[in-house]
Design an enzyme around this catalytic site. Structure first.
Site, PDB file in Angstrom:
ATOM      1  N   SER A  91      12.075   6.158  -7.441  1.00  8.75           N
ATOM      2  CA  SER A  91      12.076   5.383  -8.688  1.00  8.75           C
ATOM      3  C   SER A  91      11.916   6.279  -9.909  1.00  8.75           C
ATOM      4  O   SER A  91      11.240   7.305  -9.868  1.00  8.75           O
ATOM      5  CB  SER A  91      10.931   4.373  -8.677  1.00  8.75           C
ATOM      6  OG  SER A  91      11.009   3.568  -7.533  1.00  8.75           O
ATOM      7  N   GLU A 135      11.820   1.874   5.916  1.00  4.84           N
ATOM      8  CA  GLU A 135      10.787   1.331   5.044  1.00  4.84           C
ATOM      9  C   GLU A 135      10.748  -0.199   5.096  1.00  4.84           C
ATOM     10  O   GLU A 135       9.717  -0.812   4.856  1.00  4.84           O
ATOM     11  CB  GLU A 135      11.092   1.788   3.608  1.00  4.84           C
ATOM     12  CG  GLU A 135       9.974   1.523   2.621  1.00  4.84           C
ATOM     13  CD  GLU A 135      10.252   2.150   1.260  1.00  4.84           C
ATOM     14  OE1 GLU A 135      11.378   2.627   1.033  1.00  4.84           O
ATOM     15  OE2 GLU A 135       9.329   2.150   0.430  1.00  4.84           O
ATOM     16  N   ASN A 141      12.246  -8.248  -3.296  1.00  3.63           N
ATOM     17  CA  ASN A 141      12.820  -9.278  -2.418  1.00  3.63           C
ATOM     18  C   ASN A 141      14.076  -9.910  -3.013  1.00  3.63           C
ATOM     19  O   ASN A 141      14.949 -10.378  -2.277  1.00  3.63           O
ATOM     20  CB  ASN A 141      11.756 -10.333  -2.095  1.00  3.63           C
ATOM     21  CG  ASN A 141      10.789  -9.819  -1.035  1.00  3.63           C
ATOM     22  OD1 ASN A 141      10.792  -8.617  -0.715  1.00  3.63           O
ATOM     23  ND2 ASN A 141       9.965 -10.689  -0.488  1.00  3.63           N
ATOM     24  N   GLU A 142      14.170  -9.897  -4.361  1.00  2.00           N
ATOM     25  CA  GLU A 142      15.411 -10.414  -4.968  1.00  2.00           C
ATOM     26  C   GLU A 142      16.589  -9.532  -4.533  1.00  2.00           C
ATOM     27  O   GLU A 142      17.659 -10.040  -4.167  1.00  2.00           O
ATOM     28  CB  GLU A 142      15.314 -10.434  -6.502  1.00  2.00           C
ATOM     29  CG  GLU A 142      14.370 -11.476  -7.076  1.00  2.00           C
ATOM     30  CD  GLU A 142      12.897 -11.086  -6.967  1.00  2.00           C
ATOM     31  OE1 GLU A 142      12.610  -9.883  -6.751  1.00  2.00           O
ATOM     32  OE2 GLU A 142      12.024 -11.967  -7.080  1.00  2.00           O
ATOM     33  N   GLY A 180      10.036  10.097  -3.738  1.00  2.00           N
ATOM     34  CA  GLY A 180      10.446  10.251  -5.135  1.00  2.00           C
ATOM     35  C   GLY A 180      11.814   9.649  -5.393  1.00  2.00           C
ATOM     36  O   GLY A 180      12.818  10.369  -5.463  1.00  2.00           O
TER      37      GLY A 180
HETATM   38  C1  LIG Z   1       2.877  -0.712  -4.343  1.00  2.29           C
HETATM   39  C2  LIG Z   1       4.152  -0.025  -4.762  1.00  2.29           C
HETATM   40  C3  LIG Z   1       4.440   1.214  -4.234  1.00  2.29           C
HETATM   41  C4  LIG Z   1       5.596   1.894  -4.629  1.00  2.29           C
HETATM   42  N1  LIG Z   1       5.810   3.152  -4.124  1.00  2.29           N
HETATM   43  C5  LIG Z   1       6.898   3.842  -4.521  1.00  2.29           C
HETATM   44  C6  LIG Z   1       7.092   5.178  -4.066  1.00  2.29           C
HETATM   45  O1  LIG Z   1       6.289   5.727  -3.312  1.00  2.29           O
HETATM   46  N2  LIG Z   1       8.186   5.849  -4.484  1.00  2.29           N
HETATM   47  C7  LIG Z   1       9.093   5.282  -5.315  1.00  2.29           C
HETATM   48  O2  LIG Z   1      10.093   5.954  -5.628  1.00  2.29           O
HETATM   49  N3  LIG Z   1       8.930   4.025  -5.798  1.00  2.29           N
HETATM   50  C8  LIG Z   1       7.842   3.291  -5.421  1.00  2.29           C
HETATM   51  N4  LIG Z   1       7.638   2.019  -5.908  1.00  2.29           N
HETATM   52  C9  LIG Z   1       8.556   1.471  -6.897  1.00  2.29           C
HETATM   53  C10 LIG Z   1       9.448   0.367  -6.366  1.00  2.29           C
HETATM   54  O3  LIG Z   1      10.420   0.883  -5.510  1.00  2.29           O
HETATM   55  C11 LIG Z   1      10.050  -0.357  -7.589  1.00  2.29           C
HETATM   56  O4  LIG Z   1       8.993  -0.988  -8.269  1.00  2.29           O
HETATM   57  C12 LIG Z   1      11.106  -1.361  -7.188  1.00  2.29           C
HETATM   58  O5  LIG Z   1      12.237  -0.745  -6.662  1.00  2.29           O
HETATM   59  C13 LIG Z   1      11.530  -2.239  -8.385  1.00  2.29           C
HETATM   60  O6  LIG Z   1      11.910  -1.451  -9.469  1.00  2.29           O
HETATM   61  P1  LIG Z   1      11.278  -1.692 -10.930  1.00  2.29           P
HETATM   62  O7  LIG Z   1       9.790  -1.715 -10.784  1.00  2.29           O
HETATM   63  O8  LIG Z   1      11.891  -0.700 -11.841  1.00  2.29           O
HETATM   64  O9  LIG Z   1      11.709  -3.153 -11.316  1.00  2.29           O
HETATM   65  P2  LIG Z   1      13.170  -3.654 -11.927  1.00  2.29           P
HETATM   66  O10 LIG Z   1      14.227  -2.963 -11.168  1.00  2.29           O
HETATM   67  O11 LIG Z   1      13.081  -3.410 -13.408  1.00  2.29           O
HETATM   68  O12 LIG Z   1      13.127  -5.147 -11.598  1.00  2.29           O
HETATM   69  C14 LIG Z   1      12.410  -6.112 -12.392  1.00  2.29           C
HETATM   70  C15 LIG Z   1      12.683  -7.500 -11.823  1.00  2.29           C
HETATM   71  O13 LIG Z   1      14.098  -7.811 -11.932  1.00  2.29           O
HETATM   72  C16 LIG Z   1      14.638  -8.166 -10.672  1.00  2.29           C
HETATM   73  N5  LIG Z   1      16.008  -7.665 -10.529  1.00  2.29           N
HETATM   74  C17 LIG Z   1      16.467  -6.438 -10.904  1.00  2.29           C
HETATM   75  N6  LIG Z   1      17.777  -6.318 -10.608  1.00  2.29           N
HETATM   76  C18 LIG Z   1      18.153  -7.472 -10.009  1.00  2.29           C
HETATM   77  C19 LIG Z   1      19.382  -7.960  -9.467  1.00  2.29           C
HETATM   78  N7  LIG Z   1      20.481  -7.210  -9.453  1.00  2.29           N
HETATM   79  N8  LIG Z   1      19.388  -9.203  -8.914  1.00  2.29           N
HETATM   80  C20 LIG Z   1      18.277  -9.978  -8.908  1.00  2.29           C
HETATM   81  N9  LIG Z   1      17.081  -9.567  -9.422  1.00  2.29           N
HETATM   82  C21 LIG Z   1      17.021  -8.342  -9.962  1.00  2.29           C
HETATM   83  C22 LIG Z   1      13.723  -7.485  -9.663  1.00  2.29           C
HETATM   84  O14 LIG Z   1      13.771  -8.119  -8.398  1.00  2.29           O
HETATM   85  C23 LIG Z   1      12.360  -7.590 -10.327  1.00  2.29           C
HETATM   86  O15 LIG Z   1      11.798  -8.864 -10.067  1.00  2.29           O
HETATM   87  C24 LIG Z   1       6.489   1.304  -5.549  1.00  2.29           C
HETATM   88  C25 LIG Z   1       6.207   0.041  -6.073  1.00  2.29           C
HETATM   89  C26 LIG Z   1       5.042  -0.613  -5.703  1.00  2.29           C
HETATM   90  C27 LIG Z   1       4.742  -1.969  -6.299  1.00  2.29           C
END
Ligand SMILES: Cc1cc2nc3c(=O)[nH]c(=O)nc-3n(C[C@H](O)[C@H](O)[C@H](O)COP(=O)(O)OP(=O)(O)OC[C@H]3O[C@@H](n4cnc5c(N)ncnc54)[C@H](O)[C@@H]3O)c2cc1C
Length: 381
Positions: A128, A245, A364-365, A126
């Site tokens: 995100s 992780e 990956n970013e 927990g």
């Molecule tokens: C299959 C899967 C399983 C997951 N499981 C879990 C889970 O069990 N528990 C949990 O808590 N979360 C989980 N997640 C969530 C995951 O950790 C988030 O999706 C991830 O951290 C990205 O956050 P966001 O989706 O809010 O994207 P954002 O943070 O909104 O990012 C959107 C885009 O902007 C880019 N970006 C953002 N900031 C920057 C920066 N400073 N520099 C360059 N690029 C940037 C990102 O790389 C991305 O391409 C899961 C996600 C997936 C896809």
């Protein structure tokens, strides 16, 4: 790095292989991210635990075999070589457990580790929130002090919790300080989700499985005994979980070397015009070599860990490498299959899941930012 395989390790591999061959469940199993599949996976993982194969590198006291990290890598290789599925216990045994071993009190270790290995408790992550993904320190879910009961009351929403719809527990970070404290005002909690102040809402993925959950907290209680690490030190503890992780704990090389071997077999069994296509041959060889390279770099990492080093920001290099390798490997498999790929559930589902690799565990970013700043020492801007 000593790559000699000892006689003991050879014997261990033979024992694992024999047990898995004799006890292999019917494959393929239904998805471990679906209501139909979870009980089937739980039964299989209980069988692994009962025979002592669930967590081989843990102390016997917690259900393991006291094996070395090398033997754990061997176990993983054999597990994936046998075509067995990703574990539904993975977020507990591969992410939380290393953090519990490092930061947990003896009481927490006693209460949680063995049950986690036996899949009596199923854990989700927990972290995100709707407004806090990459910028995790912006999270707003909060914990308020409950002096009377000796603990904390949780409020807010977590999202993207993998397998959250089926889990009994969550490890999560919540704000115990002021929002402007950012990384410093967070605390890591071990939460029982089975209480009326918690609402779990399954979220369907594009592939149709309820692979995610939104989890809402409206005053759920966590006792002081379930704070992992110190109050206000949640970021520090969470980064240890992130290290697990992003590298060998969650994604051992065996998973990729097995897929790469299957890809080679797929090409070899294809029609001559596919098998002899030079572009496909090169792409298959590239994936196979990348999987081997990941194995060798993991061996080097394990050597350093065995010498007492910790992983740190290097985990980000691993994460970028395995996630990109997984996408390339599956894209190549689909190219080898051509239009038939649409009819093949195994490679197609593997491809869909591989696409998430560059996102979860920190995108990956973000990993590239970490590599640039912390490993290469480049300026933030
Ligand atoms: C299959 C899967 C399983 C997951 N499981 C879990 C889970 O069990 N528990 C949990 O808590 N979360 C989980 N997640 C969530 C995951 O950790 C988030 O999706 C991830 O951290 C990205 O956050 P966001 O989706 O809010 O994207 P954002 O943070 O909104 O990012 C959107 C885009 O902007 C880019 N970006 C953002 N900031 C920057 C920066 N400073 N520099 C360059 N690029 C940037 C990102 O790389 C991305 O391409 C899961 C996600 C997936 C896809």
């Amino acid at each position: 790095m000593d790559l000699t395989v000892s006689e003991t390790d050879d014997k261990f591999r033979a024992e694992v292989r024999e047990w898995l061959a004799a006890n292999r469940p019917a494959l393929p199993m239904p998805s471990g991210d679906s209501a139909r599949g979870v009980p089937v996976h739980l039964e299989w993982e209980r069988r692994l635990f009962d025979a002592g194969w669930s967590v081989v590198s843990w102390p016997e006291h917690f259900g393991g075999r006291d094996c070395s990290l090398w033997q754990w890598l061997i176990f993983e290789e054999e597990y994936y070589r046998a075509g067995l599925p990703q574990r539904v216990a993975q977020n507990g045994i591969f992410l939380l457990a290393p953090t519990l071993f490092e930061f947990g009190t003896p009481d927490q270790q006693e209460r949680y580790l063995r049950r986690m290995a036996a899949v009596e408790d199923l854990w989700c992550q927990g972290w995100s929130e709707p407004e806090a993904g990459s910028d995790l320190a912006a999270l707003r879910s909060r914990a308020e002090r409950d002096e009377q009961r000796g603990g904390w009351r949780l409020y807010g929403q977590k999202c993207w919790s993998t397998r959250g719809a089926y889990c009994t527990h969550m490890f999560g970070i919540f704000r115990t300080g002021a929002p402007e404290e950012r990384h410093n005002g967070l605390t890591y909690f071990l939460i029982d989700l089975r209480q009326p102040e918690v609402t779990v809402r399954p979220v369907a993925r594009l592939d149709g499985d309820d692979g995610f959950a939104d989890v809402f907290f409206d005053g759920a209680f966590v006792s002081d005994a379930d704070v992992l690490g110190a109050v206000g030190r949640g970021w520090h503890v969470a980064m240890a979980t992130a290290g697990s992780e992003r590298t060998l704990s969650l994604r051992s090389p065996g998973r990729f070397t097995a897929s790469a071997d299957r890809l080679v077999s797929l090409l070899r069994s294809s029609a001559p015009q596919v098998r002899d296509d030079p572009r496909l041959r090169v792409a298959v060889a590239d994936s196979w070599m990348a999987a081997r390279a990941y194995k060798l770099s993991t061996d080097a990492l394990v050597t350093r860990i065995a010498d007492g080093a910790s992983v740190g920001a290097e985990a980000s290099l691993s994460k970028v490498f395995w996630s990109e390798l997984d996408v390339a490997l599956h894209e190549t498999a689909l190219a080898v299959q051509g239009p038939d790929a649409a009819l093949d559930d195994e490679w197609m589902r593997g491809y869909e899941f591989a696409l998430a690799g560059p996102i979860y565990a920190g995108t990956n970013e973000i990993q590239r930012n970490i590599i640039a700043e912390r490993l290469l020492g480049l300026p933030r801007r």
